[in-house]
Design an enzyme around this catalytic site. Structure first.
Site, PDB file in Angstrom:
ATOM      1  N   ASP A   8      -1.871   5.160  -6.003  1.00  0.00           N
ATOM      2  CA  ASP A   8      -2.053   4.384  -4.775  1.00  0.00           C
ATOM      3  C   ASP A   8      -2.275   2.904  -5.065  1.00  0.00           C
ATOM      4  OD1 ASP A   8      -2.580   3.491  -2.215  1.00  0.00           O
ATOM      5  OD2 ASP A   8      -4.553   4.418  -2.095  1.00  0.00           O
TER       6      ASP A   8
ATOM      7  N   ASP B  68       0.838  -1.203   0.000  1.00  0.00           N
ATOM      8  CA  ASP B  68       0.000   0.000   0.000  1.00  0.00           C
ATOM      9  C   ASP B  68       0.873   1.254   0.000  1.00  0.00           C
ATOM     10  OD1 ASP B  68      -2.038   1.818   0.203  1.00  0.00           O
ATOM     11  OD2 ASP B  68      -2.490   1.412   2.306  1.00  0.00           O
TER      12      ASP B  68
END
Length: 434
Positions: free
Chosen positions: A288, A92
């Site tokens: 992201d 992440d």
């Protein structure tokens, strides 16, 4: 598959001892040590000459497993602890903290691929800079001085509560040296997993811009430049890397946004559809890996739907509202087997970002990077309405739209770079041509 893995918005909540379910006692904690070099090299890893030699061009590369659909996430394997044990971590770039589901004991943990992490006794003190970084402020209470409590909450209501510890990571550098590096991580003893967010992993690998991220910790020890990147394959898998693993002259570069210091964001950008300007400009975009899909703000999303509707008029496909895989799907005369069966009906999308030398840096999203084929054989739009999940005016470029590109986030130069490449070829050394 109506829901998406979405780790972009992270809320960090300050905890007092009254809310802490695990207390590690008043042990004599150790401070985080410098990296310990393994027997594969003879010199001391803490010596200036060793660190200078490493930082000048060292890197770490991790193979990645997973895909956007149907798996819905990507993970890497890290060996952590003493003795080291393997753990699968969800990657992440939208959050900083790396944490493992932890036997402290665990109050609420999901089923994990490996036995729960047994924490070291090396607690991070409450007034340690790493703790301040996790809380994103210097103004927080410390009722238990010898430990740092944390809680992270993600956009999909997935959360982890625990304490920070230091432990050993075993890392294989691309120059052939293996190091045992002592760094901080979260011992998560209370996790909340909405059913739609559950993934069979042991924890989270935070690769964001904060000081608590793994690449920032490695950089602070002088082992790599503060650069993180990834290359996710459309066929599944790929790799992530820390440090110098790219030829910068072969990448398009844009500055990181000066208005957002928490995420890998860039802009203002202009949206291009089918090679033509759309009138949608001044857009802020966040890159992201915590999100499988891409999100546009409401106005841009509605404009995209209008353009697609106009382009698909008269084509041999029609909306398929019965397919709930994603909000918008289309069916053909017969089931599609691949995106390449249908991409001829769709046009590429692109973001024009400011370049580094008064030029435009174009981030192209071809149809295969915004479409998926559902289990029903329909084609579905992998760009969603961000306003429906609280993103307001932001646009988020998720895994799907970064496939088959090397993405580089240079935190030292404050630049984001990319280039199309073969992400199935995991680099073995730093001498890589994109």
């Amino acid at each position: 598959m109506k829901s998406d893995k979405l780790g972009f918005f992270v809320v960090l909540l300050l905890l007092s001892s009254s809310t802490c379910l695990a207390w590690f006692g008043s042990s004599k904690h150790k401070t985080s040590t410098a990296s310990e070099q393994s027997s594969s090299s003879s010199s001391s890893s803490s010596s200036p000459s060793f660190l200078n030699r490493f930082r000048s061009g060292s890197s770490v590369v991790f193979p990645v497993h997973g895909n956007v659909y149907p798996v819905g996430f990507y993970n890497v394997t890290l060996n952590i602890g003493h003795p080291p044990r393997p753990y699968f971590l969800d990657i992440d770039t939208g959050s900083d903290l790396t944490w493992l589901q932890c036997d402290a004991p665990c109050s609420r943990c999901s089923q994990t691929p490996h036995p729960l992490y047994r924490p070291s006794n090396d607690l991070v003190p409450c007034r340690h800079p790493l703790c301040a970084s996790v809380h994103q402020t210097d103004n927080y209470d410390c009722e238990v001085q010898h430990q740092c409590d944390y809680e992270v909450e993600y956009a999909d209501y997935y959360s982890s509560l625990g304490v920070l510890v230091n432990d050993v990571y075993v890392l294989n550098f691309t120059n052939g040296v293996q190091l045992k590096v002592r760094m901080g991580l979260g011992c998560g003893y209370d996790q909340i997993f909405p059913e739609s967010s559950y993934h069979p992993v042991d924890g989270m690998l935070g690769l964001g811009r904060g000081k608590s991220s793994l690449v920032s910790q490695l950089s602070s020890q002088g082992l790599v430049r503060n650069v993180v990147g990834h290359c996710l394959s459309a066929q599944g898998g790929g790799y992530i890397f820390f440090g110098d693993v790219y030829d910068s002259s072969r990448l398009a570069w844009t500055p990181m946004s000066s208005n957002d210091h928490k995420h890998y964001s860039a802009g203002p950008a202009e949206l291009i559809f089918g090679g033509k300007k759309t009138g949608c400009g001044n857009l802020l975009a966040v890159f992201d890996t915590g999100s499988s899909y891409t999100y546009f703000n409401s106005n841009t999303y509605q404009a995209l739907i209008s353009w697609l509707t106009k382009e698909l008029a008269g084509k041999p496909i029609q909306e398929a509202p019965e397919d709930q895989t994603l909000p918008l799907c289309w069916s053909g005369k017969r089931p599609f087997r691949s995106v390449y069966d249908v991409k001829k009906y769709f046009k590429p999308i692109a973001f024009n970002f400011p370049g580094c030398r008064r030029t435009k840096a174009q981030f192209e999203i071809p149809p295969e990077a915004y479409l998926i084929i559902s289990n029903l054989g329909n084609v579905c739009l992998g760009i969603l309405n961000g306003s429906e999940v609280g993103m307001e005016d932001l646009n988020l470029i998720g895994d799907m739209s970064m496939l088959d590109k090397v993405m580089v986030f240079d935190n030292e130069k404050q630049l984001i770079g990319w280039a199309p490449t073969d992400c199935n070829r995991v680099p073995k050394s730093r001498d890589i041509s994109i």
